[in-house]
Design an enzyme around this catalytic site. Structure first.
Site, PDB file in Angstrom:
ATOM      1  CG  ASP A 132      -2.524   1.035   1.238  1.00 32.70           C
ATOM      2  OD1 ASP A 132      -2.263   1.120  -0.139  1.00 32.70           O
ATOM      3  OD2 ASP A 132      -2.803   1.184   2.174  1.00 32.70           O
ATOM      4  CB  CYS A 186     -20.468 -11.415  -4.193  1.00 30.63           C
ATOM      5  SG  CYS A 186     -18.874 -10.580  -3.157  1.00 30.63           S
ATOM      6  CB  CYS A 189     -24.408 -10.839  -0.605  1.00 31.66           C
ATOM      7  SG  CYS A 189     -24.644 -10.027   0.361  1.00 31.66           S
ATOM      8  CB  CYS A 192     -20.730  -4.842   1.008  1.00 31.75           C
ATOM      9  SG  CYS A 192     -20.363  -4.873  -0.694  1.00 31.75           S
ATOM     10  CB  CYS A 196     -22.206   2.123   2.064  1.00 33.75           C
ATOM     11  SG  CYS A 196     -20.580   3.364   1.888  1.00 33.75           S
ATOM     12  CB  CYS A 212     -14.730   6.119   0.519  1.00 35.19           C
ATOM     13  SG  CYS A 212     -14.222   4.728   1.698  1.00 35.19           S
ATOM     14  CB  CYS A 239     -15.845   3.382   7.769  1.00 37.52           C
ATOM     15  SG  CYS A 239     -17.343   3.154   7.719  1.00 37.52           S
ATOM     16  CB  CYS A 242     -18.601  -2.588   3.018  1.00 34.18           C
ATOM     17  SG  CYS A 242     -16.173  -1.858   2.782  1.00 34.18           S
TER      18      CYS A 242
END
Length: 354
Positions: A132, A186, A189, A192, A196, A212, A239, A242
């Site tokens: 990152d 997924c 579904c 998430c 949010c 976000c 946060c 999700c």
């Protein structure tokens, strides 16, 4: 290599090729829509993000690594516990991943050790490690190397580990057999997307970072848009919403490392305790933490928003609200204009004028 990786605390490794050309149109479209917000570094390197061999000349393949980060004392019902904390407006909540040691430092050093171990086995090795920390299409590389699939929230999901993990990469100048990618699981579904708070997941697999909460409380340096402030609730750094609702996180794994254990100073606690930190206290209590890089002023901005939201809440009693108003007024004339503006906004939530 898998055994070496596990010895270093990694849960899984994989190998991806360097041809990410099929990802370039999506990246360019995302940037063109401005979804990256103030994160100019996302656009600054052009398509090098999708071209590993241009970013690090000589790269032939990318070794990806996953490291779980749930603290060692995480209870089985951790997601419900975290969700309940979001319903306590007088308490400040820091994202789970940020309560311990800075993951950049943990992963970078261990990726370097893994690269050195490989070099000791195969001979001189050209490599560069990332976590990152550079223009790398991290989740895409991880997906292509079999680590999991991109969820509708854009995070990587693993059948064995949910999404509560960090990713890192080693760009290598030797060819390793590529891993087999996995398919998406997924299905229908959309938990998430529904969870949010700010509607930042504008479509399956598409995130508008400008909405976000993680972006707003960490990456964004200016005023938080006033219309979004009430939606932040008591989230003061990052946060997890999700992820808390994702069914796959029932498989999230506990870290084997002490590095990600929550520090007492960063565990959820009263907003007024976080607000009381002066700059020296902020620097001391966030030393070695990813939080430190946002700086004291941005920290105060975030906590001021949470205090304003608490002042509006019927769950907070009059005594607590009086203490919050008093604490906010004590910082009403700080030098930073962004903090000043957020303090005024917070006071206005209690009907206070400045």
């Amino acid at each position: 290599m898998r055994a070496w990786a596990r010895e270093l605390g990694f849960s899984q490794i994989g190998v991806a090729g360097v041809d990410l050309s099929s990802s370039e149109p999506g990246l360019l479209a995302w940037l063109a829509q401005g979804f990256h917000g103030d994160m100019q570094y996302m656009a600054a390197h052009g398509l090098k993000r999708a071209r590993p061999a241009e970013l690090v000349p000589g790269t032939v393949c990318v070794l990806t690594a996953r490291m779980d980060y749930l603290p060692r004392d995480t209870p089985p019902d951790w997601a419900a516990t975290e969700g309940a904390r979001l319903q306590q407006p007088a308490q400040g909540v820091v994202s789970v991943y940020a309560r311990g040691r800075d993951y950049h430092k943990v992963l970078r050093s261990r990726l370097q050790k893994l690269a050195e171990r490989i070099a000791a086995e195969v001979g001189p090795l050209g490599h560069r490690v990332f976590t990152d920390s550079a223009p790398v299409l991290e989740a895409e590389l991880a997906a292509r190397s079999g680590q999991g699939w991109r969820g509708k929230h854009t995070l990587l999901l693993s059948r064995e580990g949910g999404s509560m993990f960090f990713l890192g990469e080693i760009y290598l100048d030797i060819a390793l057999p590529p891993s087999e990618p996995t398919s998406s699981h997924c299905g229908q579904c959309t938990a998430c997307i529904a969870a949010c708070p700010t509607g930042a997941i504008v479509a399956p697999g598409k995130l508008d970072a400008r909405r976000c909460i993680s972006y707003l409380t960490i990456e964004h340096a200016g005023p938080i848009p006033e219309v979004l402030r009430p939606l932040l609730g008591n989230r003061i750094y990052g946060c997890d919403d999700c992820q808390l609702v994702c069914p796959w996180n029932k498989y999230a794994q506990i870290s084997t490392l002490p590095d990600f254990d929550a520090r007492a100073d960063l565990a959820p606690q009263a907003l007024l305790q976080f607000w009381a930190w002066d700059e020296a206290a902020f620097l001391a209590r966030t030393e070695g933490s990813p939080i430190r890089r946002i700086g004291h002023a941005r920290w105060l901005r975030n906590v001021a928003v949470a205090l304003g939201n608490a002042l509006r809440s019927p769950q907070v009693d009059g005594v607590q609200k009086a203490a919050m108003v008093q604490a906010l007024r004590a910082r009403e004339h700080v030098d930073d204009p962004v903090v000043q503006e957020h303090v005024r906004w917070a006071l206005a939530q209690a009907g206070e004028t400045t």
